[in-house]
Design a protein around this motif. Structure first.
Motif, PDB file in Angstrom:
ATOM      1  N   LYS A 135       0.827  -1.208   0.000  1.00  0.00           N
ATOM      2  CA  LYS A 135       0.000   0.000   0.000  1.00  0.00           C
ATOM      3  C   LYS A 135       0.857   1.252   0.000  1.00  0.00           C
ATOM      4  N   ARG A 136       1.974   1.204   0.687  1.00  0.00           N
ATOM      5  CA  ARG A 136       2.835   2.383   0.804  1.00  0.00           C
ATOM      6  C   ARG A 136       3.663   2.606  -0.456  1.00  0.00           C
ATOM      7  N   VAL A 137       4.126   1.524  -1.058  1.00  0.00           N
ATOM      8  CA  VAL A 137       5.035   1.643  -2.198  1.00  0.00           C
ATOM      9  C   VAL A 137       4.304   1.504  -3.531  1.00  0.00           C
ATOM     10  N   GLY A 138       3.313   0.658  -3.615  1.00  0.00           N
ATOM     11  CA  GLY A 138       2.633   0.411  -4.881  1.00  0.00           C
ATOM     12  C   GLY A 138       3.264  -0.775  -5.602  1.00  0.00           C
ATOM     13  N   PHE A 139       2.818  -0.987  -6.824  1.00  0.00           N
ATOM     14  CA  PHE A 139       3.340  -2.084  -7.626  1.00  0.00           C
ATOM     15  C   PHE A 139       4.596  -1.604  -8.340  1.00  0.00           C
ATOM     16  N   VAL A 140       5.742  -2.052  -7.869  1.00  0.00           N
ATOM     17  CA  VAL A 140       7.041  -1.554  -8.326  1.00  0.00           C
ATOM     18  C   VAL A 140       7.782  -2.658  -9.062  1.00  0.00           C
ATOM     19  N   THR A 141       8.391  -2.292 -10.186  1.00  0.00           N
ATOM     20  CA  THR A 141       9.228  -3.202 -10.954  1.00  0.00           C
ATOM     21  C   THR A 141      10.642  -2.638 -11.005  1.00  0.00           C
ATOM     22  N   VAL A 142      11.615  -3.463 -10.691  1.00  0.00           N
ATOM     23  CA  VAL A 142      13.020  -3.041 -10.746  1.00  0.00           C
ATOM     24  C   VAL A 142      13.503  -3.254 -12.174  1.00  0.00           C
ATOM     25  N   ASN A 143      13.780  -2.145 -12.875  1.00  0.00           N
ATOM     26  CA  ASN A 143      14.211  -2.236 -14.266  1.00  0.00           C
ATOM     27  C   ASN A 143      15.713  -2.421 -14.413  1.00  0.00           C
ATOM     28  N   GLU A 144      16.482  -1.678 -13.636  1.00  0.00           N
ATOM     29  CA  GLU A 144      17.928  -1.727 -13.800  1.00  0.00           C
ATOM     30  C   GLU A 144      18.608  -1.303 -12.514  1.00  0.00           C
TER      31      GLU A 144
END
Length: 120
Positions: A30-39
């Motif tokens: 909830k605090r960060v959201g849906f995050v994807t690490v790209n690089e």
């Protein structure tokens, strides 16, 4: 025989994998959201890691808030990395928003518009 990849490239690849797991399992969604690490770009001396992430399903303010939350959670994330990786020193983590996905989508949209105009 020379190694195919430098140590910093191998470490950044491993950090990217571990960060993806930490962000998926350990942090509050909830605090960060849906995050994807790209690089992950790591300095030659392995002291600083720049982490480029994409936040999906968020407006501009939501993206800024997610990056701020990630940077605020850096001590926790760093401690989790320390538990999972066998490095003498864990690099300082700095999170940045990566807008390359949005830029690519915009270019694709412009190209398809250009193609449609040519066909008319």
């Amino acid at each position: 025989m020379a190694r195919e990849f430098s140590r910093s490239a191998r470490v950044s690849s491993q950090i990217q994998k571990e960060l993806a797991l930490i962000l998926q399992r350990e942090l509050d969604v909830k605090r960060v959201g849906f995050v994807t690490v790209n690089e992950v770009v790591i300095s030659k001396d392995l002291a600083v890691a720049k982490i480029y992430v994409t936040v999906l399903n968020a407006d501009d303010q939501g993206k800024k808030d997610s990056i701020k939350s990630l940077n605020d959670a850096t001590p926790f994330i760093r401690s989790e990395l320390c538990k999972r990786m066998r490095l003498r020193n864990i690099p300082e983590l700095r999170f940045y928003y990566d807008d390359s996905f949005e830029t690519g989508m915009r270019v694709a949209e412009l190209l398809s518009e250009s193609k449609d105009k040519k066909e008319d």
